[in-house]
Design a protein around this motif. Structure first.
Motif, PDB file in Angstrom:
ATOM      1  N   ARG A 144     -40.384 -13.687 -17.047  1.00 17.19           N
ATOM      2  CA  ARG A 144     -40.809 -12.659 -17.994  1.00 17.19           C
ATOM      3  C   ARG A 144     -41.867 -11.799 -17.324  1.00 17.19           C
ATOM      4  NH1 ARG A 144     -45.287 -12.061 -21.057  1.00 17.19           N
ATOM      5  NH2 ARG A 144     -45.147 -11.151 -23.113  1.00 17.19           N
ATOM      6  N   VAL A 199     -37.407  -1.343 -24.667  1.00 19.38           N
ATOM      7  CA  VAL A 199     -36.303  -2.285 -24.806  1.00 19.38           C
ATOM      8  C   VAL A 199     -36.478  -3.016 -26.130  1.00 19.38           C
ATOM      9  CG1 VAL A 199     -35.284  -4.400 -23.876  1.00 19.38           C
ATOM     10  CG2 VAL A 199     -36.071  -2.627 -22.322  1.00 19.38           C
ATOM     11  N   GLU A 200     -35.402  -3.124 -26.895  1.00 20.72           N
ATOM     12  CA  GLU A 200     -35.430  -3.950 -28.101  1.00 20.72           C
ATOM     13  C   GLU A 200     -34.875  -5.315 -27.730  1.00 20.72           C
ATOM     14  OE1 GLU A 200     -34.420  -3.692 -32.813  1.00 20.72           O
ATOM     15  OE2 GLU A 200     -33.213  -2.489 -31.454  1.00 20.72           O
ATOM     16  N   ASN A 201     -35.572  -6.361 -28.113  1.00 20.06           N
ATOM     17  CA  ASN A 201     -35.217  -7.718 -27.699  1.00 20.06           C
ATOM     18  C   ASN A 201     -35.158  -8.642 -28.913  1.00 20.06           C
ATOM     19  OD1 ASN A 201     -34.738  -9.858 -25.875  1.00 20.06           O
ATOM     20  ND2 ASN A 201     -36.913 -10.327 -25.755  1.00 20.06           N
ATOM     21  N   PHE A 203     -34.095 -12.496 -29.676  1.00 15.76           N
ATOM     22  CA  PHE A 203     -33.913 -13.658 -28.821  1.00 15.76           C
ATOM     23  C   PHE A 203     -34.196 -14.953 -29.571  1.00 15.76           C
ATOM     24  CE2 PHE A 203     -38.261 -12.361 -28.841  1.00 15.76           C
ATOM     25  CZ  PHE A 203     -39.003 -13.533 -28.796  1.00 15.76           C
ATOM     26  N   HIS A 205     -38.063 -11.162 -32.508  1.00 17.86           N
ATOM     27  CA  HIS A 205     -37.611  -9.768 -32.429  1.00 17.86           C
ATOM     28  C   HIS A 205     -38.781  -8.951 -31.906  1.00 17.86           C
ATOM     29  CE1 HIS A 205     -35.360  -6.282 -34.666  1.00 17.86           C
ATOM     30  NE2 HIS A 205     -35.635  -5.979 -33.414  1.00 17.86           N
ATOM     31  N   GLU A 206     -38.559  -8.256 -30.778  1.00 14.41           N
ATOM     32  CA  GLU A 206     -39.621  -7.492 -30.136  1.00 14.41           C
ATOM     33  C   GLU A 206     -39.158  -6.074 -29.823  1.00 14.41           C
ATOM     34  OE1 GLU A 206     -41.361 -11.183 -27.442  1.00 14.41           O
ATOM     35  OE2 GLU A 206     -39.796  -9.892 -26.605  1.00 14.41           O
ATOM     36  N   TYR A 266     -36.239 -11.956 -18.837  1.00 19.65           N
ATOM     37  CA  TYR A 266     -36.400 -11.373 -20.170  1.00 19.65           C
ATOM     38  C   TYR A 266     -37.536 -10.372 -20.209  1.00 19.65           C
ATOM     39  CZ  TYR A 266     -33.435 -15.321 -21.343  1.00 19.65           C
ATOM     40  OH  TYR A 266     -32.400 -16.219 -21.385  1.00 19.65           O
ATOM     41  N   PRO A 267     -37.543  -9.439 -21.135  1.00 14.35           N
ATOM     42  CA  PRO A 267     -36.610  -9.287 -22.238  1.00 14.35           C
ATOM     43  C   PRO A 267     -35.260  -8.768 -21.761  1.00 14.35           C
ATOM     44  CG  PRO A 267     -38.154  -7.460 -22.241  1.00 14.35           C
ATOM     45  CD  PRO A 267     -38.594  -8.413 -21.163  1.00 14.35           C
ATOM     46  N   ASP A 268     -34.223  -9.027 -22.569  1.00 13.61           N
ATOM     47  CA  ASP A 268     -32.889  -8.520 -22.249  1.00 13.61           C
ATOM     48  C   ASP A 268     -32.984  -7.007 -22.050  1.00 13.61           C
ATOM     49  OD1 ASP A 268     -31.500 -10.914 -22.294  1.00 13.61           O
ATOM     50  OD2 ASP A 268     -31.047 -10.763 -24.433  1.00 13.61           O
ATOM     51  N   GLY A 269     -32.283  -6.520 -21.051  1.00 12.97           N
ATOM     52  CA  GLY A 269     -32.298  -5.085 -20.752  1.00 12.97           C
ATOM     53  C   GLY A 269     -33.297  -4.700 -19.693  1.00 12.97           C
TER      54      GLY A 269
END
Length: 138
Positions: free
Chosen positions: A36, A73-75, A77, A85-86, A130-133
């Motif tokens: 991360r 980025v919306e994450n 997880f 949710h971030e 992470y985060p995804d994206g």
């Protein structure tokens, strides 16, 4: 973690050669090692840049410089079995405390069980990062 709230974060990509400074984590429910970016939560009334400066002082006792916004980025997880949710503001930055660029493993000062390392971009692209994206920014 599961509190039905979206958490705003400011994270930074700090590079050294072809490596990125990343925190190393482990999810025991998934039995998964992951990486991360350093940084953290944005407090009410704080901008992402101000939060990033504060987080780097808390985590590494280092100021940062050359901070540039890269995107958001919306994450959504799951960590340790809980959903999060971030909305993550992604920046690039340089460390002022140059000695950190020579450290192999850097202890995160505000979390005794956490540490950061310099990991190769190729490794990160093939890992749980992470985060995804985030991989598109490194």
């Amino acid at each position: 973690m599961e509190n039905n709230r979206i958490r705003p974060l400011a994270l930074a990509i700090v590079k050294k050669d072809n490596k990125v400074l990343v925190q190393v984590g482990f999810d025991s429910k998934k039995n998964e090692k992951f990486y991360r970016l350093p940084g953290g939560g944005i407090e009410f009334g704080e901008t992402g840049v101000v939060a990033l400066h504060r987080e780097f002082m808390e985590e590494f006792e280092s100021e940062i410089d050359n901070v540039k916004s890269l995107g958001v980025v919306e994450n959504i997880f799951t960590y340790e079995g809980n959903t999060g949710h971030e909305l993550v503001m992604i920046y690039s930055a340089d460390l002022i405390k140059e000695s950190l660029y020579n450290e192999k493993e850097i202890r995160i000062l505000d979390n005794d069980s956490s540490y950061a390392i310099w990991e190769g971009v190729d490794v990160l692209r093939g890992s749980h990062f992470y985060p995804d994206g985030i991989k598109r920014f490194v």
